[in-house]
Design an enzyme around this catalytic site. Sequence first.
Site, short mmCIF file in Angstrom:
data_model
loop_
_atom_site.label_atom_id
_atom_site.label_comp_id
_atom_site.label_asym_id
_atom_site.label_seq_id
_atom_site.Cartn_x
_atom_site.Cartn_y
_atom_site.Cartn_z
N CYS A 80 -32.73 -27.38 -19.66
CA CYS A 80 -33.06 -26.23 -19.11
C CYS A 80 -34.23 -26.62 -18.33
O CYS A 80 -35.11 -27.51 -18.77
CB CYS A 80 -33.54 -25.07 -19.89
N ARG A 84 -30.99 -30.47 -15.21
CA ARG A 84 -31.55 -30.39 -16.64
C ARG A 84 -30.67 -29.52 -17.46
O ARG A 84 -30.61 -29.17 -18.48
CB ARG A 84 -32.99 -29.74 -16.42
N TRP A 135 -29.17 -24.67 -20.10
CA TRP A 135 -28.09 -25.39 -20.89
C TRP A 135 -28.24 -24.56 -22.09
O TRP A 135 -28.84 -24.62 -22.89
CB TRP A 135 -28.73 -26.79 -20.93
N ASN A 181 -37.29 -22.81 -22.14
CA ASN A 181 -36.76 -24.11 -22.28
C ASN A 181 -37.01 -24.51 -23.53
O ASN A 181 -38.18 -24.63 -24.17
CB ASN A 181 -37.15 -25.20 -21.42
N GLY A 182 -36.06 -24.57 -24.57
CA GLY A 182 -36.13 -25.15 -26.03
C GLY A 182 -35.57 -24.16 -26.90
O GLY A 182 -34.54 -23.39 -26.46
N GLU A 198 -20.71 -48.35 -24.69
CA GLU A 198 -21.37 -47.70 -23.57
C GLU A 198 -20.16 -47.35 -22.57
O GLU A 198 -20.27 -46.21 -21.92
CB GLU A 198 -22.26 -48.49 -22.92
N LYS A 200 -19.32 -43.51 -21.35
CA LYS A 200 -19.28 -43.22 -19.90
C LYS A 200 -17.87 -42.46 -19.70
O LYS A 200 -17.90 -41.41 -19.15
CB LYS A 200 -19.56 -44.38 -19.04
N GLU A 227 -17.85 -38.84 -21.32
CA GLU A 227 -18.58 -37.73 -21.05
C GLU A 227 -18.16 -37.44 -19.62
O GLU A 227 -18.44 -36.14 -19.24
CB GLU A 227 -19.76 -38.32 -21.18
N LYS A 280 -28.96 -33.19 -18.88
CA LYS A 280 -29.75 -34.56 -18.64
C LYS A 280 -31.05 -34.02 -19.55
O LYS A 280 -31.35 -33.02 -19.73
CB LYS A 280 -30.45 -34.69 -17.25
C1 F6R Z 1 -25.23 -40.67 -21.57
C2 F6R Z 1 -26.55 -40.20 -21.54
C3 F6R Z 1 -26.93 -39.82 -23.01
C4 F6R Z 1 -28.67 -40.26 -22.96
C5 F6R Z 1 -29.16 -39.62 -24.22
C6 F6R Z 1 -30.78 -40.16 -24.52
O1 F6R Z 1 -24.86 -41.17 -20.42
O2 F6R Z 1 -27.15 -40.12 -20.62
O3 F6R Z 1 -26.31 -40.56 -23.92
O4 F6R Z 1 -28.68 -41.63 -22.88
O5 F6R Z 1 -29.13 -38.23 -24.32
O6 F6R Z 1 -31.34 -39.87 -23.58
P1 F6R Z 1 -32.79 -40.45 -23.23
O7 F6R Z 1 -32.67 -41.92 -22.79
O8 F6R Z 1 -33.68 -39.66 -22.17
O9 F6R Z 1 -33.44 -40.21 -24.69
#
Ligand code: F6R
Length: 608
Positions: free
Chosen positions: A2, A28, A74, A99-100, A481, A485, A488, A603
């Site tokens: 969010c 976000r 989100w 947000n939360g 990884e 990728k 997702e 994100k």
């Molecule tokens: C996958 C991705 C997520 C983040 C995870 C941790 O492509 O981006 O798996 O890596 O949510 O996020 P951070 O690194 O911001 O703690």
Amino acid sequence: MCGIVAATSKHRNVVPLLVQGLKRLEYRGYDSCGVAVWNQGLKRVRSVSRVSELSEQISKDQLQGFLGIAHTRWATHGEPLVCNAHPHFSGDQIALIHNGIIENYEEIREELAAKGVQFTSQTDTEVLAHLVRDNYTGDLLGAVQAALNRVRGAYAIAVFCKDDPHRVVVARQGSPLVLGVGDGEMFAASDTMALAGETDRFIYLEDGDVADLMPQGYQIYSHQGTEFIAVEREVRQMEAFSNAVELGPYRHYMQKEIFEQPRAIADTLEAVGEVTPTLFGEKAGEVFKEIHRVLMIACGTSYYAALTSKYWIEAIAGIPCDVEIASEYRYRKSVPDPKTLVITISQSGETADTLAALKHARDLGMTQTLTICNVSTSAMVRESLLRYITRAGVEIGVASTKAFTTQLTALFLLTLCLAKVKGRLSAESEDRYMKLLRHVPKAVSAVLALEPQVIAWAQRFASKQHALFLGRGIHYPIALEGALKLKEISYIHAEAYPAGELKHGPLALVDESIPVVTVAPNDELLEKLKSNMKEVEARKGELYVFADADTGLESSEHIHVIRMPENYGPLSPILHVIPLQLLAYHTAFIRGNDVDKPRNLAKSVTVE
Ligand code: F6R
């Protein structure tokens, strides 16, 4: 998760800046969005489409106001429907964005329902809006403070009310919120980027802060017990960048960010002269000397960066290293050892589970903490004794790419520092490793040139439903990884295995329909990997192999080989992940997916 933006101005309609801010925060969360303004009372427009469509609706409805709040969501509580979209209203009195997660919303909802409050959504946020109104007797700040004394959980909120056309009250606890100070106007947002071009004066609120914003100024209060004490917070003069939001010649942010990796890695190494612990903070020398274990904690892609570096730390620095998924670690009974260096790794520095795991480790008496992070102002950096800031630049695509390779860069540097402090790094090795590290940006550029060959593979992957990824040793986390990728953003089910595990179960999945992506560097495990590939070939599996030049692996009927430009020794994982990123990107693009905004994700996961 969010994004929120709020503004109150003495002299202008704030709706254009709110919409602009939402566009920049859309990464976000993008399940729904909305804007509310004060204009002779509360007015709002909400949508389950993207911000660009919301913007058209706003123009049609001629929504305007000198005070407003905006939100991109989100979904956690309640489906992505207009009724669940923010801003939420309590009657025609209170407008609120959040947000939360409010953890005790159900009990408060029941209490309010017993008083006759009608709910129009399934959200925890609407409960908070009604709770503010329930406490409102003409003083909005007091009502918000009283409501916050009742709630448990994480929040960044912005609230205004019908009776007060200039005041916005904001607060944060566990979710990010920054204030922007303008001339005759005040702003708040989840990220400074939302306010780029509006102001260059920012205040990072701390957990428990509540701020009363008026066009001519602000006052911040710190929540202590049930009291709110007036406090001063530093105003930082800085430029917020929104140019990261420009796509340039690229179709998607993910593609742009994949191609930015040579620059991002070079920037991450820019300030590095010699290998010295002070790169990680003043006290790093003492701390590194004292510790005899490493514990890394992270989520998702950052977790795979940690897993990769475990191989470096144990092999080069000779220090035992454990790696834990944050959401598991924080809730399990573990055996703390105060002589452990606890490392949290995070792109955002705001991931709720990783942040909580860091605090949990500290509560267990492990105070030697280090965060490797891409956001210098983030909560995790502030909570840690030591830190290393990667210089990937803002990462907008939800699928993490340049954050991962810059994390690996920082983690290799850390390995060298630990090895040096522990007396395991000769001057000659230091020189050799550093030369290799500094050459990585160039080597990554050479791998990026493989894109046309990867696109040809992506054409075939686009029609698949499942894929298997194999790697061995330090390239097993790279296979993990690659699978993450692909799943997702393309929504193709993908799993990764250490190749030696195939025969213990997953080989049963192999037939002619499943592509088996294999990471094949020329390392000491190559011959073992080749045997595992034979096991796949014998079951008519289709192998797609990223092979170093001197592996002797050639394309044949069921084996497709893309040759990597050079063998890169211990840093090979940084190179081998690049074609996997490209494969996922192009497969998702060919399938017509919204690459930067994959379904159900967002994100920066600031909720548990
Ligand atoms: C996958 C991705 C997520 C983040 C995870 C941790 O492509 O981006 O798996 O890596 O949510 O996020 P951070 O690194 O911001 O703690």
